[in-house]
Motif scaffolding. Structure first.
Motif, PDB file in Angstrom:
ATOM      1  N   ASP A 182      -3.530 -62.665  -1.410  1.00  0.00           N
ATOM      2  CA  ASP A 182      -3.823 -63.635  -0.368  1.00  0.00           C
ATOM      3  C   ASP A 182      -3.235 -64.528  -1.558  1.00  0.00           C
ATOM      4  O   ASP A 182      -2.465 -65.547  -1.369  1.00  0.00           O
ATOM      5  CB  ASP A 182      -4.947 -63.561   0.172  1.00  0.00           C
ATOM      6  CG  ASP A 182      -5.007 -63.143   1.609  1.00  0.00           C
ATOM      7  OD1 ASP A 182      -3.727 -62.116   1.728  1.00  0.00           O
ATOM      8  OD2 ASP A 182      -5.653 -62.111   1.841  1.00  0.00           O
ATOM      9  N   LYS A 189       3.425 -69.823  -1.694  1.00  0.00           N
ATOM     10  CA  LYS A 189       4.006 -70.554  -1.312  1.00  0.00           C
ATOM     11  C   LYS A 189       4.025 -72.385  -2.620  1.00  0.00           C
ATOM     12  O   LYS A 189       4.756 -72.871  -1.715  1.00  0.00           O
ATOM     13  CB  LYS A 189       3.147 -70.201   0.399  1.00  0.00           C
ATOM     14  CG  LYS A 189       3.377 -69.578   1.316  1.00  0.00           C
ATOM     15  CD  LYS A 189       2.357 -69.341   1.643  1.00  0.00           C
ATOM     16  CE  LYS A 189       2.649 -68.298   2.443  1.00  0.00           C
ATOM     17  NZ  LYS A 189       1.587 -67.956   3.640  1.00  0.00           N
ATOM     18  N   CYS A 208     -13.462 -75.372   2.354  1.00  0.00           N
ATOM     19  CA  CYS A 208     -12.932 -74.057   2.729  1.00  0.00           C
ATOM     20  C   CYS A 208     -14.466 -73.202   1.724  1.00  0.00           C
ATOM     21  O   CYS A 208     -14.200 -72.126   2.290  1.00  0.00           O
ATOM     22  CB  CYS A 208     -11.755 -73.628   2.845  1.00  0.00           C
ATOM     23  SG  CYS A 208     -10.816 -74.316   3.757  1.00  0.00           S
ATOM     24  N   SER A 213      -9.910 -67.429   2.866  1.00  0.00           N
ATOM     25  CA  SER A 213      -9.400 -66.857   3.862  1.00  0.00           C
ATOM     26  C   SER A 213      -9.350 -68.138   5.455  1.00  0.00           C
ATOM     27  O   SER A 213      -8.931 -67.496   6.757  1.00  0.00           O
ATOM     28  CB  SER A 213     -10.326 -65.553   4.728  1.00  0.00           C
ATOM     29  OG  SER A 213     -11.518 -66.131   3.844  1.00  0.00           O
ATOM     30  N   GLN A 214      -9.861 -68.859   4.818  1.00  0.00           N
ATOM     31  CA  GLN A 214     -10.424 -69.873   5.816  1.00  0.00           C
ATOM     32  C   GLN A 214      -9.648 -70.858   5.970  1.00  0.00           C
ATOM     33  O   GLN A 214      -9.608 -71.663   6.740  1.00  0.00           O
ATOM     34  CB  GLN A 214     -11.992 -70.584   5.166  1.00  0.00           C
ATOM     35  CG  GLN A 214     -13.610 -69.928   5.340  1.00  0.00           C
ATOM     36  CD  GLN A 214     -14.345 -70.832   5.393  1.00  0.00           C
ATOM     37  OE1 GLN A 214     -14.239 -72.457   5.409  1.00  0.00           O
ATOM     38  NE2 GLN A 214     -15.453 -70.264   4.931  1.00  0.00           N
ATOM     39  N   ILE A 215      -8.817 -70.330   5.581  1.00  0.00           N
ATOM     40  CA  ILE A 215      -7.574 -71.712   5.488  1.00  0.00           C
ATOM     41  C   ILE A 215      -6.890 -70.898   7.489  1.00  0.00           C
ATOM     42  O   ILE A 215      -6.705 -72.432   7.982  1.00  0.00           O
ATOM     43  CB  ILE A 215      -6.253 -71.297   4.492  1.00  0.00           C
ATOM     44  CG1 ILE A 215      -6.041 -72.116   3.372  1.00  0.00           C
ATOM     45  CG2 ILE A 215      -4.703 -71.890   5.013  1.00  0.00           C
ATOM     46  CD1 ILE A 215      -5.659 -72.121   2.212  1.00  0.00           C
ATOM     47  N   THR A 216      -6.818 -69.879   7.264  1.00  0.00           N
ATOM     48  CA  THR A 216      -6.251 -69.398   8.903  1.00  0.00           C
ATOM     49  C   THR A 216      -7.502 -69.992  10.065  1.00  0.00           C
ATOM     50  O   THR A 216      -7.063 -69.750  11.003  1.00  0.00           O
ATOM     51  CB  THR A 216      -6.287 -68.310   8.835  1.00  0.00           C
ATOM     52  OG1 THR A 216      -5.271 -67.318   7.852  1.00  0.00           O
ATOM     53  CG2 THR A 216      -5.278 -67.466  10.109  1.00  0.00           C
ATOM     54  N   GLU A 217      -8.754 -69.583   9.171  1.00  0.00           N
ATOM     55  CA  GLU A 217     -10.072 -69.411  10.414  1.00  0.00           C
ATOM     56  C   GLU A 217     -10.036 -70.826  10.998  1.00  0.00           C
ATOM     57  O   GLU A 217     -10.531 -70.755  11.702  1.00  0.00           O
ATOM     58  CB  GLU A 217     -11.077 -68.841   9.261  1.00  0.00           C
ATOM     59  CG  GLU A 217     -11.150 -67.800   9.622  1.00  0.00           C
ATOM     60  CD  GLU A 217     -12.157 -67.336   7.919  1.00  0.00           C
ATOM     61  OE1 GLU A 217     -13.135 -67.596   7.707  1.00  0.00           O
ATOM     62  OE2 GLU A 217     -12.264 -65.974   7.834  1.00  0.00           O
ATOM     63  N   GLY A 219      -8.018 -72.583  11.063  1.00  0.00           N
ATOM     64  CA  GLY A 219      -6.491 -73.054  11.914  1.00  0.00           C
ATOM     65  C   GLY A 219      -5.421 -74.586  10.847  1.00  0.00           C
ATOM     66  O   GLY A 219      -5.622 -75.427  11.842  1.00  0.00           O
ATOM     67  N   ASP A 221      -2.746 -75.985   9.098  1.00  0.00           N
ATOM     68  CA  ASP A 221      -1.355 -75.811   9.118  1.00  0.00           C
ATOM     69  C   ASP A 221      -0.945 -75.938   7.372  1.00  0.00           C
ATOM     70  O   ASP A 221      -1.641 -76.542   6.486  1.00  0.00           O
ATOM     71  CB  ASP A 221      -1.123 -77.105   9.061  1.00  0.00           C
ATOM     72  CG  ASP A 221       1.132 -77.042   9.617  1.00  0.00           C
ATOM     73  OD1 ASP A 221       1.141 -76.679   8.077  1.00  0.00           O
ATOM     74  OD2 ASP A 221       0.916 -77.009  10.148  1.00  0.00           O
ATOM     75  N   GLU A 222      -0.670 -74.938   7.188  1.00  0.00           N
ATOM     76  CA  GLU A 222      -0.592 -74.453   5.278  1.00  0.00           C
ATOM     77  C   GLU A 222       0.741 -75.747   4.672  1.00  0.00           C
ATOM     78  O   GLU A 222       0.585 -76.138   3.539  1.00  0.00           O
ATOM     79  CB  GLU A 222       0.100 -72.802   4.733  1.00  0.00           C
ATOM     80  CG  GLU A 222      -0.707 -71.655   5.387  1.00  0.00           C
ATOM     81  CD  GLU A 222      -0.225 -70.529   4.482  1.00  0.00           C
ATOM     82  OE1 GLU A 222       0.713 -70.420   4.489  1.00  0.00           O
ATOM     83  OE2 GLU A 222      -1.193 -69.764   4.328  1.00  0.00           O
TER      84      GLU A 222
END
Length: 595
Positions: A182, A189, A208, A213-217, A219, A221-222
């Motif tokens: 990850d 990126k 975070c 992992s909290q980027i996804t958790e 929500g 936007d990358e």
């Protein structure tokens, strides 16, 4: 001795060797904003202890007189004529000659106009005189754009991105927690951009709990996180964002230069002058004009211009490349790239070699055509090109690559839910085949079953037959031959029903192979003969020969076993006699030894 600094050991070693070279009195560090040019220059400045030194930040484009006076005073000199530029330049060079020092001029791009020339004639005079006369002092420049005055000069280091490993090391040092994979994905990126790595790390620590992992958790936007949300101090701006840095670069381009760069950003692979020319014509063609021949040197100059502005990188393989960090930003800012993708398709179509192929490089053009059709949302055409090279990729063992591309297609077909399109289940079946080759049999079965269900639902009998074949192939890999035979027979029945003689011939052949493995030779023979008969009727000489080869092998196996049986029968009496004589001899020998 060069000390390690933020994993920039290669850069530091090279630049240090230039500083130590008595023949070098001017060197530069050029790169995209935020790459760490100033920080790298600061390392040498802080570790330069032999002579005097002075740091001049020109980010605010100061008046030349103020620039010169600050250097003279900073080097313990005396300003004899305040405001008289000619005397100031003479005094400046005098003190630099008498007291060898390191002079760092940071953010030189602010002194340049859009064409790379000096905006102010006094700065132009100072830098030209340094270049012409040489000096005992060392001038170190940092800049986003390489001045025209120094184009073609050596001793300019193009500062690039961190490698994935270097980026991961930096993130860990900044207390960001996540798996190696990850962390590596995030570095990729961000394209190893030094400042953005730090800004994103600060954001993750703040919001975070340092957990990637909290980027996804949460929500997030990358894209928004990387380009707009993560911000911090840079160049006297307290809320600098990556988008702001990139806009500063783009603002220095003319409209045609910007359009040329945007066009080039659609190329996924490094490109040469020929490929760039296609995009250059499109960028410079005004509506209603006809295309005029463009000399390669004209395009080469424009490419080199963008390279000198840190907006293109040089590729060891093939000319130039658009930085990965810049591509998504440009494509989001200028979303109408349909014509550019079509130009790329036409370009690659003109250079791809026909089969046979020997390596991945030879089919890379087909993969690029797939990519550009995919970007145009022309997924059926993309699938056609992938199918064209699928057998080669399978034979060469590019299983992961097949899974990736077919997965991309399956995902978009699912999103548009176009189940009446037969290519949707075809892509599912191809993905199943890819997983079968990869040895992931459960995934293969699942995708073939999905394909089967859709083909039955839409009444696509041909697709249904091939779904059965795919399932049969997986069970062959699992060595569950009875299930394999059942699926092949179901596909055979459909091919016979719809009159697909080619599919029927291939299925007979597959059944022959399976019966052969099970030593059911009479059934194998019948299958091969049926396949041969159909292939002869279709004029498929190669397939006919393959059937004959298998029939010969079957016959040869029977003849070989018969031969060895007869030989054994013939040799048995002789062997028996030898055995009896040997027993008698041992008995006689034992009797004699007892006497």
């Amino acid at each position: 001795m060069v000390k390690p600094w933020v994993d920039r050991l290669e850069e530091m070693t090279t630049i240090q060797s230039w500083i130590d070279d008595s023949n070098v009195n001017l060197l530069g560090i050029v790169g995209l904003g935020g790459m760490g040019k100033s920080a790298l220059a600061a390392y040498f400045y802080n570790n330069f202890s032999t002579h005097q030194k002075f740091w001049a930040d020109v980010s605010l484009n100061p008046d030349f007189a103020a620039f010169a006076e600050s250097i003279i005073k900073g080097l313990s000199g005396t300003v004899n004529a305040t405001g008289d530029v000619n005397i100031l330049i003479a005094d400046l060079f005098k003190i630099l000659h008498q007291n060898p020092c390191l002079l760092v001029v940071d953010n030189v791009e602010t002194l340049l106009d859009e064409s790379g020339e000096w905006q102010n004639e006094n700065y132009a005079s100072f830098f030209q005189r340094w270049k012409q006369q040489g000096h005992t002092s060392i001038l170190l420049l940092t800049t986003r754009d390489k001045p025209n005055l120094y184009r073609g000069d050596n001793y300019w280091y193009s500062l690039g991105r961190f490698t994935v490993d270097e980026g991961k090391t930096l993130l860990k040092a900044l207390q960001i927690e996540g798996s190696d994979q990850d962390l590596g994905n995030l570095v990729t990126k961000i394209d190893g951009h030094a400042l953005t790595l730090r800004l994103v790390a600060a954001y993750l620590r703040e919001y975070c709990d340092s957990q990637l992992s909290q980027i996804t958790e949460l929500g997030l936007d990358e894209f928004e996180l990387i380009y707009n949300e993560a911000s911090g101090l840079h160049r006297n701006k307290t809320d600098a964002q990556l988008s702001w840095i990139l806009e500063q670069h783009l603002d220095r381009l003319s409209e045609k230069q910007r359009q040329f760069l945007v066009n080039l950003s659609v190329y996924r692979q490094p490109f040469d002058v020929t490929a760039a020319t296609r995009m250059y014509i499109n960028a410079n063609l005004v509506e209603g004009e006809t295309e005029e021949p463009i000399k390669p040197i004209e395009v080469k100059k424009e490419l080199q211009n963008l390279f000198n502005r840190s907006l293109l990188s040089r590729s060891n393989k093939k000319g130039y490349d658009c930085p990965l960090l810049l591509k998504p930003y440009l494509q989001k800012k200028y979303p109408d790239l349909t014509n550019c993708h079509q130009i790329a398709i036409n370009y690659y179509s003109s250079i791809v070699p026909p089969p046979p192929w020997t390596n991945l490089d030879e089919i890379q053009g087909y993969l690029e055509i797939f990519y550009h059709y995919y970007q145009l949302a022309e997924y059926d055409e993309a699938l056609d090109y992938l199918h064209y090279i699928d057998e080669f990729m399978n034979l060469q063992g590019y299983y992961d690559l097949r899974v990736k591309y077919y997965s991309d297609l399956v995902t978009v077909y699912e999103e548009i839910d176009d189940k009446n399109n037969w290519k949707y289940p075809a892509s599912l079946g191809s993905l199943g085949n890819a997983y079968d080759s990869l040895g992931q049999y459960q995934e293969a079965i699942e995708y073939h079953q999905q394909s089967l269900a859709i083909t039955i639902d839409i009444g696509n009998r041909n697709g249904e037959a091939y779904s059965y074949i795919g399932l049969g192939n997986v069970y062959q890999s699992l060595r569950q031959y009875q299930e394999e035979i059942e699926y092949y027979q179901q596909s055979l029945n459909i091919f016979i029903e719809i009159g697909d003689r080619n599919g029927e011939a291939n299925t007979w052949f597959n059944l022959g192979n399976t019966f052969k493995k099970l030593n059911r030779k009479s059934e194998a023979k019948e299958c091969y003969q049926n396949s041969r008969q159909l292939s002869q009727a279709m004029g498929l000489d190669r397939d006919v020969q393959e059937c004959n080869n298998q029939l010969i092998k079957l016959q040869r196996g029977w003849l070989e076993k018969s031969f060895y049986f007869i030989l054994a029968v013939i040799k048995f009496p002789f062997a028996l006699v030898v055995f009896v004589l040997l027993v008698i001899w041992r008995w006689i020998k034992s009797v004699i030894s007892k006497q």
